[in-house]
Design an enzyme around this catalytic site. Sequence first.
Site, short mmCIF file in Angstrom:
data_model
loop_
_atom_site.label_atom_id
_atom_site.label_comp_id
_atom_site.label_asym_id
_atom_site.label_seq_id
_atom_site.Cartn_x
_atom_site.Cartn_y
_atom_site.Cartn_z
N HIS A 178 4.17 -6.84 -1.33
CA HIS A 178 3.86 -6.11 -0.10
C HIS A 178 3.79 -7.13 1.04
CE1 HIS A 178 2.71 -2.31 -2.22
NE2 HIS A 178 2.63 -3.17 -3.21
N GLN A 229 1.70 4.27 1.34
CA GLN A 229 0.44 3.76 0.78
C GLN A 229 -0.69 4.80 0.77
OE1 GLN A 229 -0.89 0.14 -0.13
NE2 GLN A 229 -2.04 1.80 -1.07
N GLU A 235 -0.69 3.93 -11.23
CA GLU A 235 -1.44 2.67 -11.12
C GLU A 235 -2.93 3.02 -11.17
OE1 GLU A 235 -0.95 0.32 -7.58
OE2 GLU A 235 -1.94 -1.42 -8.46
N TRP A 289 -6.10 -6.76 -1.72
CA TRP A 289 -6.16 -6.42 -3.15
C TRP A 289 -6.24 -7.65 -4.04
CZ3 TRP A 289 -3.03 -4.01 0.42
CH2 TRP A 289 -3.33 -2.65 0.66
FE FE2 Z 1 2.31 -2.62 -5.38
#
Ligand code: FE2
Length: 436
Positions: free
Chosen positions: A67, A160, A221, A323
């Site tokens: 990303h 997202q 995810e 993240w």
């Molecule tokens: Fe990703």
Amino acid sequence: MTTEQPPLSTPMIIRSARLADREGLVDVRIENGLITQIAERIDIPNARVYDAAGGMISPPLVDPHIHLDAVLTEGFPEPNHSGTLIEGIQRWSQRKPYLTAQDVAARAEEALRWHVAHGVLAIRTHVDVSDPQLTALKALLSLRERVKPWVTLQIVAFPQDGIYCYPQGPELLEEAVRLGADVVGGIPHYEWTREDGLRDVALAFELARRYNKAVDIHCDETDDDHSRFLESVANHTRLQHLEGRVTASHTTAMGSYNDAYAYKLIRILAQTRVHIVANPLDNIVLQGRFDTYPKRRGMTRVKELIEAGITVAAGHDSIIDPWYPLGTGNQVFVASMLAHVAHLTGSAQLPWVWQSITTAGAAVMGLESYGIQEGAPANIVVFHESTIADILRLMPRPRWVFSHGVLIAQTPPAITTVRWGNTEREVTFTRENISL
Ligand code: FE2
């Protein structure tokens, strides 16, 4: 510092290099940006020679999942205190209002340099299109064109914040594709309902059909064993005859499915040739957060997928973002993490780990003319180390990185010595200095 380089027409030789799939050493001749000969010995008067001295050469490393719009943002306006995925999404939402074209381009270009320094010349970036201005997308579309002579950058339109739980989500996704994204993304497990998750996948495939694009969906995810959108991805792939052009990224829920269901799923993934991208750096720290003990690893079933003939590549996913606060763009570090968390340290399995950041990544990106072969572009990474195991163990930066015959990154070998008593010895972290 700039290094003077001869014209591309000057012949070049990479001397005494080791190929992963061939015994002995070879010389590689390069002219006009192409590999023109591979042989045991090549001598050309006035050629520029790079002596690999027995080191391994590889086609460029590939990062099929990062990303770039979010790289280097961790800490502003607020750090991710808990380290969880959900807080990461909240922090990114706080950061988005500060995005400008210059900000995105500067951070992304810096991260690209880090990748190139590590021998990565092909990168697929997901770009958040949950933004009415599509600021990051536009910045990265222009960066893609700017770096084209040296680096292949593919852009995935990535919703997202969801397609159906975000205002104008479907319109923004389509606009991103219309503006020039290479690949259509989705995020079905993040939608509020299962029904919307299925519509999320369906829309990605519908846009892929209308605009003739590949598909790469952030899929399942989560550690929720009821998150089962990957079967829908496989089914759409079959119905649209998109075998080989579809990728599902993360798919961590597969680590929590019961074996009977996983068995069926792997069978239909193999049949539809859906590629999988695992992201071991982020997912080993983001998943398992709701578990006490034992804690799940939050990984997709890499070994079983590979054994079923499915392409499994590994992505970096994040570099210093909300993240994942670490990372340097080193795909060998990613591969090393994959070897550990996916139980791939067997001698038969280490080559799979290497493939996850080379040939498998190239298959995900649909790269043509990939590989060290006569007639192919001279995209070559030269390592000091002579085996895959040593590269995975030492996680080095390569000695030289060539893009279309041009040297674009180099790292002089580091020398470490240890002295005690009257003896000073160089330490190479290999077995070569041991004499009995
Ligand atoms: Fe990703």
